[in-house]
Write an enzyme that holds these catalytic residues in place. Structure first.
Site, PDB file in Angstrom:
ATOM      1  N   GLY A  96      23.457  13.339  64.365  1.00 12.10           N
ATOM      2  CA  GLY A  96      24.497  13.632  65.417  1.00 12.10           C
ATOM      3  C   GLY A  96      23.697  13.406  66.769  1.00 12.10           C
ATOM      4  N   GLY A  98      24.489  14.471  71.002  1.00 11.81           N
ATOM      5  CA  GLY A  98      25.215  15.217  72.288  1.00 11.81           C
ATOM      6  C   GLY A  98      24.951  14.630  73.485  1.00 11.81           C
ATOM      7  N   GLY A  99      25.539  15.459  74.480  1.00 14.00           N
ATOM      8  CA  GLY A  99      25.471  15.254  75.788  1.00 14.00           C
ATOM      9  C   GLY A  99      23.952  15.040  76.144  1.00 14.00           C
ATOM     10  CE  LYS A 118      20.467  19.522  71.504  1.00 16.66           C
ATOM     11  NZ  LYS A 118      21.549  20.514  71.553  1.00 16.66           N
ATOM     12  CG  ASP A 220      31.098  24.538  74.116  1.00 17.70           C
ATOM     13  OD1 ASP A 220      31.942  24.674  74.256  1.00 17.70           O
ATOM     14  OD2 ASP A 220      30.120  23.688  73.727  1.00 17.70           O
TER      15      ASP A 220
END
Length: 407
Positions: A96, A98-99, A118, A220
């Protein structure tokens, strides 16, 4: 493992059952690739099987206890490529994006296990690098069973990265979606029942209560940031917007802005999904924001803000409907400002509705004193006791007494 997987896919009517042998031959033809677990990783990376199927059959694969690959020096954990000298992690595929970075499926060549790696997209951005390292450090120090463990961090290489536990399963959003479809079909199984959903929610509360005791708020919280494993594991993930409260490492609060400037804050975000994380004057996900987050009042954002997000998640778990089903980003923000939850067709037990109302109250002082108090009130309801959110009247008190003393 492979015959079991083939039988499983055949039972489900998947065409992949007939293709497995050919895919396996292609996979095993590559040098050093002959493990069932690696083959399952390939099927997952190519999106031929879903994460839950991958988790179930990986658990049946034999352990890989071959000699570890020699490491030369202290190479960056994010170094790519099988067989590269000093590379501890062999990246197998992307999971995946993300930002700030991309999450990959990787194999730890020393311990022979799969991890989620990550990596920061732009290491030239000093502020992004600082936040990336801070995210890894915060997550690693929240040593709780329901917070995803971090194994390793390296911010010195060409691409900063950290390794964490690979959670094989689905998100809480997936489970809610499945429960909604089952309700429409007229039957909800035990795995998706209200009691099972509330059990999941209490685990999330336990993780957040621990984080709050350590002086950390998530900011979040949403179903997408809760991972559920195939064997009832649960992890609260994505602490990228986490903030440290108090102490020498406390985050410097941003300058407060008036609610009247809302139009300016959302300018340029009109195409953003209400379920998408934003960071700037508005921090969090609009569909699960507290009023103070939606108003950009950063000095007021604290543990009560996380509690409000939890209340919104609880509403969705109980009703299987989103709390703010607004069509646009701005409309969602306006609902969040007033904590204006859409009345559901089936609100569920009145005690649960009262708990949601108290946890999501517009004014901070009207909410529970802590996430622990919220969880305790929910546990009181599950035990059939009077809740603080909805005290019993004389009739209800008599009913509870008669139910306890039936004889």
């Amino acid at each position: 493992v492979l015959p079991q997987l083939r039988a499983f896919l055949h039972q489900r009517g998947s065409s992949l059952a007939g293709e497995l042998q050919g895919i396996w031959q292609r996979y095993s033809a590559s040098p050093g690739r002959s493990s069932p677990e690696g083959f399952l990783d390939l099927l997952l990376a190519e999106r031929r099987i879903d994460p839950l199927t991958h988790a179930r059959f990986t658990a049946r694969a034999a352990l890989d206890l071959n000699a570890p690959r020699p490491l030369e020096g202290d190479g960056p954990p994010g170094q790519r490529g099988s067989g590269a000298s000093g590379a501890r992690y062999d990246v197998l595929g992307e999971l995946g994006e993300g930002g700030m970075g991309v999450v990959s499926l990787a194999r730890d060549e020393t311990l022979k296990r799969r991890v989620a790696l990550k990596s920061l997209t732009d290491t030239g951005d000093v502020l992004a690098l600082r936040r990336f390292v801070r995210e890894a450090q915060i997550t690693a120090q929240l040593d709780h069973p329901y917070v995803v463990p971090v194994y390793d961090l390296d911010a010195r290489g060409e691409r900063a990265s950290y390794a964490m536990k690979l959670v094989r399963g689905q998100t809480l959003s997936d489970l809610i979606r499945e429960a909604r479809l089952q309700r429409e079909a007229g039957h909800i199984d035990e795995e998706h029942s209200l009691s099972a959903r509330l059990e999941i929610f209490l685990k999330i509360c336990d993780a957040l209560a621990f984080a709050h005791e350590r002086g950390v708020i998530h900011r979040d919280l949403k179903p997408d940031n809760v991972m559920l494993g195939a064997f009832r594991e649960l992890y609260v993930v994505d602490w990228g917007l986490a903030q440290v409260l108090g102490g020498e490492h406390a985050d410097t609060p941003l300058v407060d802005v008036e609610r009247a400037g809302l139009e300016g804050k959302v300018e340029g975000l009109s195409g953003t999904s209400p379920g998408q994380t934003v960071d700037g004057d508005l921090v969090g996900t609009p569909a699960y924001m507290s009023p103070e987050q939606a108003g950009g009042e950063h000095s007021l954002v604290g543990v009560a803000s996380d509690q409000c997000s939890l209340g919104l998640i609880l509403h969705e778990l109980v009703t299987l409907e989103p709390p703010y089903p607004a069509p646009t980003f701005l409309a969602t923000i306006l609902r969040a400002l007033e904590s204006k939850i859409e009345p559901p067709a089936d609100p569920g037990p009145p005690e649960l509705s009262a708990i949601v109302r108290r946890a999501t109250a517009t004014e901070i002082q009207d909410r529970y004193s802590s996430v622990t108090a919220l969880a305790d009130d929910l546990r009181r309801h599950l035990r059939g006791l009077e809740t603080h959110a909805l005290p019993d009247g004389p009739r209800q008190r008599l009913y509870r007494w008669m139910r306890t003393h039936q004889t």
